[in-house]
Design an enzyme around this catalytic site. Structure first.
Site, PDB file in Angstrom:
ATOM      1  N   HIS A 272      -9.486  -2.067 -11.264  1.00 20.82           N
ATOM      2  CA  HIS A 272     -10.570  -1.540 -10.417  1.00 20.82           C
ATOM      3  C   HIS A 272     -11.798  -2.427 -10.644  1.00 20.82           C
ATOM      4  O   HIS A 272     -11.797  -3.585 -10.244  1.00 20.82           O
ATOM      5  CB  HIS A 272     -10.779  -0.066 -10.781  1.00 20.82           C
ATOM      6  CG  HIS A 272     -11.608   0.723  -9.830  1.00 20.82           C
ATOM      7  ND1 HIS A 272     -12.026   0.260  -8.622  1.00 20.82           N
ATOM      8  CD2 HIS A 272     -12.115   1.988  -9.926  1.00 20.82           C
ATOM      9  CE1 HIS A 272     -12.748   1.188  -8.009  1.00 20.82           C
ATOM     10  NE2 HIS A 272     -12.816   2.247  -8.787  1.00 20.82           N
ATOM     11  N   HIS A 311      -5.380  -5.064  -1.922  1.00 16.91           N
ATOM     12  CA  HIS A 311      -6.172  -3.834  -1.901  1.00 16.91           C
ATOM     13  C   HIS A 311      -5.310  -2.710  -1.376  1.00 16.91           C
ATOM     14  O   HIS A 311      -4.485  -2.933  -0.488  1.00 16.91           O
ATOM     15  CB  HIS A 311      -7.411  -4.014  -1.005  1.00 16.91           C
ATOM     16  CG  HIS A 311      -8.477  -3.028  -1.293  1.00 16.91           C
ATOM     17  ND1 HIS A 311      -8.487  -1.771  -0.730  1.00 16.91           N
ATOM     18  CD2 HIS A 311      -9.549  -3.096  -2.110  1.00 16.91           C
ATOM     19  CE1 HIS A 311      -9.530  -1.118  -1.195  1.00 16.91           C
ATOM     20  NE2 HIS A 311     -10.199  -1.881  -2.024  1.00 16.91           N
ATOM     21  N   ASP A 367     -13.753  -8.618  -5.306  1.00 15.73           N
ATOM     22  CA  ASP A 367     -13.905  -9.195  -6.642  1.00 15.73           C
ATOM     23  C   ASP A 367     -13.591 -10.679  -6.711  1.00 15.73           C
ATOM     24  O   ASP A 367     -13.823 -11.304  -7.741  1.00 15.73           O
ATOM     25  CB  ASP A 367     -12.980  -8.453  -7.628  1.00 15.73           C
ATOM     26  CG  ASP A 367     -13.450  -7.052  -7.869  1.00 15.73           C
ATOM     27  OD1 ASP A 367     -14.668  -6.876  -8.041  1.00 15.73           O
ATOM     28  OD2 ASP A 367     -12.618  -6.132  -7.870  1.00 15.73           O
TER      29      ASP A 367
HETATM   30  N1  CMC Z   1      -1.048 -10.588  -6.782  1.00 17.24           N
HETATM   31  C1  CMC Z   1       0.274 -10.679  -6.581  1.00 17.24           C
HETATM   32  N2  CMC Z   1       1.025  -9.699  -6.041  1.00 17.24           N
HETATM   33  C2  CMC Z   1       0.386  -8.568  -5.710  1.00 17.24           C
HETATM   34  C3  CMC Z   1      -0.996  -8.407  -5.882  1.00 17.24           C
HETATM   35  C4  CMC Z   1      -1.721  -9.481  -6.433  1.00 17.24           C
HETATM   36  N3  CMC Z   1      -3.028  -9.381  -6.615  1.00 17.24           N
HETATM   37  N4  CMC Z   1      -1.360  -7.185  -5.443  1.00 17.24           N
HETATM   38  C5  CMC Z   1      -0.238  -6.595  -5.008  1.00 17.24           C
HETATM   39  N5  CMC Z   1       0.816  -7.428  -5.169  1.00 17.24           N
HETATM   40  C6  CMC Z   1       2.203  -7.190  -4.765  1.00 17.24           C
HETATM   41  C7  CMC Z   1       2.914  -6.271  -5.731  1.00 17.24           C
HETATM   42  O1  CMC Z   1       3.543  -6.981  -6.760  1.00 17.24           O
HETATM   43  C8  CMC Z   1       3.879  -5.579  -4.809  1.00 17.24           C
HETATM   44  O2  CMC Z   1       4.932  -6.460  -4.546  1.00 17.24           O
HETATM   45  P1  CMC Z   1       6.449  -5.896  -4.404  1.00 17.24           P
HETATM   46  O3  CMC Z   1       6.399  -5.045  -3.159  1.00 17.24           O
HETATM   47  O4  CMC Z   1       7.289  -7.111  -4.305  1.00 17.24           O
HETATM   48  O5  CMC Z   1       6.693  -5.087  -5.660  1.00 17.24           O
HETATM   49  C9  CMC Z   1       3.096  -5.434  -3.515  1.00 17.24           C
HETATM   50  O6  CMC Z   1       2.155  -6.512  -3.513  1.00 17.24           O
HETATM   51  C10 CMC Z   1       2.341  -4.094  -3.390  1.00 17.24           C
HETATM   52  O7  CMC Z   1       1.540  -3.955  -4.550  1.00 17.24           O
HETATM   53  P2  CMC Z   1       1.069  -2.557  -5.137  1.00 17.24           P
HETATM   54  O8  CMC Z   1       0.748  -2.717  -6.589  1.00 17.24           O
HETATM   55  O9  CMC Z   1       2.080  -1.514  -4.779  1.00 17.24           O
HETATM   56  O10 CMC Z   1      -0.233  -2.298  -4.305  1.00 17.24           O
HETATM   57  P3  CMC Z   1      -1.351  -1.220  -4.631  1.00 17.24           P
HETATM   58  O11 CMC Z   1      -1.943  -0.813  -3.349  1.00 17.24           O
HETATM   59  O12 CMC Z   1      -0.838  -0.154  -5.523  1.00 17.24           O
HETATM   60  O13 CMC Z   1      -2.408  -2.064  -5.517  1.00 17.24           O
HETATM   61  C11 CMC Z   1      -4.258  -3.311  -6.188  1.00 17.24           C
HETATM   62  C12 CMC Z   1      -3.649  -2.460  -5.074  1.00 17.24           C
HETATM   63  C13 CMC Z   1      -5.703  -3.655  -5.869  1.00 17.24           C
HETATM   64  C14 CMC Z   1      -4.249  -2.523  -7.522  1.00 17.24           C
HETATM   65  C15 CMC Z   1      -3.396  -4.603  -6.350  1.00 17.24           C
HETATM   66  O14 CMC Z   1      -3.411  -5.337  -5.139  1.00 17.24           O
HETATM   67  C16 CMC Z   1      -3.857  -5.468  -7.516  1.00 17.24           C
HETATM   68  O15 CMC Z   1      -3.435  -5.249  -8.654  1.00 17.24           O
HETATM   69  N6  CMC Z   1      -4.738  -6.492  -7.231  1.00 17.24           N
HETATM   70  C17 CMC Z   1      -5.264  -7.305  -8.303  1.00 17.24           C
HETATM   71  C18 CMC Z   1      -6.397  -6.575  -9.000  1.00 17.24           C
HETATM   72  C19 CMC Z   1      -7.651  -6.539  -8.138  1.00 17.24           C
HETATM   73  O16 CMC Z   1      -8.059  -7.541  -7.574  1.00 17.24           O
HETATM   74  N7  CMC Z   1      -8.275  -5.355  -8.096  1.00 17.24           N
HETATM   75  C20 CMC Z   1      -9.518  -5.146  -7.360  1.00 17.24           C
HETATM   76  C21 CMC Z   1      -9.351  -4.210  -6.209  1.00 17.24           C
HETATM   77  S1  CMC Z   1     -10.730  -4.252  -5.096  1.00 17.24           S
HETATM   78  C22 CMC Z   1     -12.019  -3.594  -5.988  1.00 17.24           C
HETATM   79  C23 CMC Z   1     -11.866  -2.137  -6.198  1.00 17.24           C
HETATM   80  O17 CMC Z   1     -11.924  -1.382  -5.212  1.00 17.24           O
HETATM   81  O18 CMC Z   1     -11.774  -1.752  -7.369  1.00 17.24           O
END
Ligand code: CMC
Length: 447
Positions: A272, A311, A367
């Protein structure tokens, strides 16, 4: 021929019993409590919705922030984020979020005065800060000191009282920059700097952070404006993890300082508010443009994430990231270009063309570039989530107030699907089977 009116309802047939029921649809949603009438027998608890991470569950009705993740739209109280970033300032945006309308000149002046009047903290706060280790993370300090504010303002417990709520709002928005700057200066071993009323909200924060021996600290106007816009961009983002934490904790009727401290704690996590810090660590690890392709490959191989990408809601370019990218170039004109900017630009270029990221709709989020800007301005890495928290306070407060006033809201209390043991009898320790793995674990713990 009679026209059949489309019904705003959902008919569900339970294939276990063959029975059907009709569930009303309101604002594009059903109330999951209506599913409870679906039972296989009279003593059945009834059907539950299972939704880890709240992927498809609305926890409230809200009038504050609108996001269309597919189109990349973000609006506060109807105003597009692009217009606010260009024309508003942080305190005016805070007013908009909390009160619902843009202020006229007089209201803005009173609001600004009231917040300025609340920038000082009780002198005991410095003693409280002294208790933290020299290397304490400023975000940990912020969580602790915001929580501690509740002990200084017992009147904040009167959450049903509108006048009390207004006072706590002023106190929180006023004191956050002071606490944030104190947390930094504590970690540096610097003396604390008192607020300067001659400066803007953001200029005063920069002064409390960076003032040394000079009589008057003069913020660089480009950096001051850039930081103010960054605060605007972070000011609210509807029901994200930290806001839901504020609402969840606030739903118990606790004072807003405790609820906002919970929001800060949620924001501290690397997925986050900690992501901007993680982006810099990632860029440092990559080190040079040559290493970018190998790094992208390692992400695709599941060895880590591309921090600052992806996201839960935006499946398109995060509109905040677009604005932040522009600000980054303005800031670097003042401070000199960071070599890490080139690595970030190359990562973005490759990722936006790569099938892995395209198929998963992974775009830069808020970010991705913000950390580079903060770093260029002179903020240490561990202050990044603190800056995010400072910007987010008005949003948390707006959401908290909306919740307190919402007669439909109840204490947050999700259900669970219990998959554990059925009832079983207690076994005396002498007769329990030996578990070697556990013994080893406990042995390590004792060390
Ligand atoms: N890099 C590589 N792969 C990713 C990433 C990433 N940053 N984000 C998601 N994926 C992949 C993930 O591995 C999954 O692949 P598969 O379907 O093959 O298993 C797919 O995309 C869906 O990911 P998810 O984890 O189910 O998606 P989510 O909606 O639960 O997670 C997130 C959203 C923001 C936690 C995630 O994209 C992430 O970890 N990003 C990196 C951390 C980040 O930048 N966070 C800041 C968010 S914006 C500021 C805020 O609001 O806090």
């Amino acid at each position: 021929m009679a026209v059949i009116e489309p019904k705003n309802s959902l008919t569900v047939t339970d294939n276990r019993t063959g029975k059907s029921c009709e569930i009303p649809i309101e604002n594009g949603a059903i109330r999951t409590i209506d599913l409870r009438q679906i039972k296989v027998s009279p003593d059945d608890f009834g059907l539950l919705g299972y939704d880890p991470g709240y992927m498809n569950t609305a926890s409230c009705k809200s009038n504050i922030t609108y996001i269309d993740g597919d189109k990349g739209i973000l609006r506060y109280r109807g105003y597009p984020i692009e217009q606010l970033a260009e024309r508003s300032n942080f305190l005016e945006t805070a007013y908009l979020l909390i009160k619902g309308e843009l202020p006229d000149k007089e209201r803005l002046a009173v609001w600004t005065y009231n917040i300025r009047n609340n920038t000082l903290t009780h002198a005991n706060m410095t003693k409280f800060l002294d208790g933290f280790r020299y290397d304490a993370h400023p975000m940990g300090i912020l969580v602790g000191t915001i929580g501690a504010l509740s002990t200084f303002y017992a009147d904040a417990k009167d959450v049903a009282n509108e006048e009390s709520r207004k006072l706590q709002v002023r106190r929180l928005i006023g004191k956050i920059p002071t606490l944030a700057a104190m947390s930094y200066r504590h970690s540096m071993g610097f003396h604390y700097v008192l607020p300067d009323d001659d400066l803007s909200y953001t200029g005063n924060f920069l002064s409390m952070m960076f003032k040394m021996t000079e009589m008057h600290y003069k913020p660089n106007p480009v950096l001051e404006r850039a930081l103010d816009v960054l605060f605007i961009l972070h000011a609210d983002h509807e029901q994200n993890c930290s806001t839901s934490s504020v609402r969840g904790v606030g739903s118990s009727g606790v004072d807003p300082f405790s609820a906002i401290a919970a929001g800060c704690a949620a924001l501290y996590g690397p997925l986050h508010g900690g992501a901007n810090e993680a982006v810099i660590h990632m860029l440092k690890k990559i080190g040079s443009l040559d290493n970018v392709p190998a790094f992208i490959k390692s992400v695709k191989d599941g060895e880590g994430r591309l921090m600052g990408f992806g996201h839960r809601v935006y499946k398109n370019y995060d509109p905040r990231a677009k604005i932040i990218k522009e600000i980054a170039f303005q800031v670097f004109e003042e401070t000199g270009r960071s070599p890490m900017l080139d690595i970030a630009l190359e990562l973005e270029r490759i990722a936006l063309e790569d099938e892995y990221f395209v198929n998963r709709k992974l775009y830069p989020n808020v970010d991705f570039y913000s950390g580079l800007i903060y770093q260029a301005m002179g903020f240490p890495l561990d202050m990044f989530p603190v800056l995010f928290a400072m910007g987010r306070v008005p949003g948390w407060l707006a959401q908290w107030i909306e919740q307190v006033k919402d007669s439909e809201q109840k204490i947050a209390r999700p259900r669970q699907i219990y998959l554990g043991e059925d009832e079983r009898n207690y076994v005396p320790i002498e007769t329990r089977p030996k578990n070697r793995v556990d013994e080893q674990k406990f042995g390590i713990c004792r060390l």
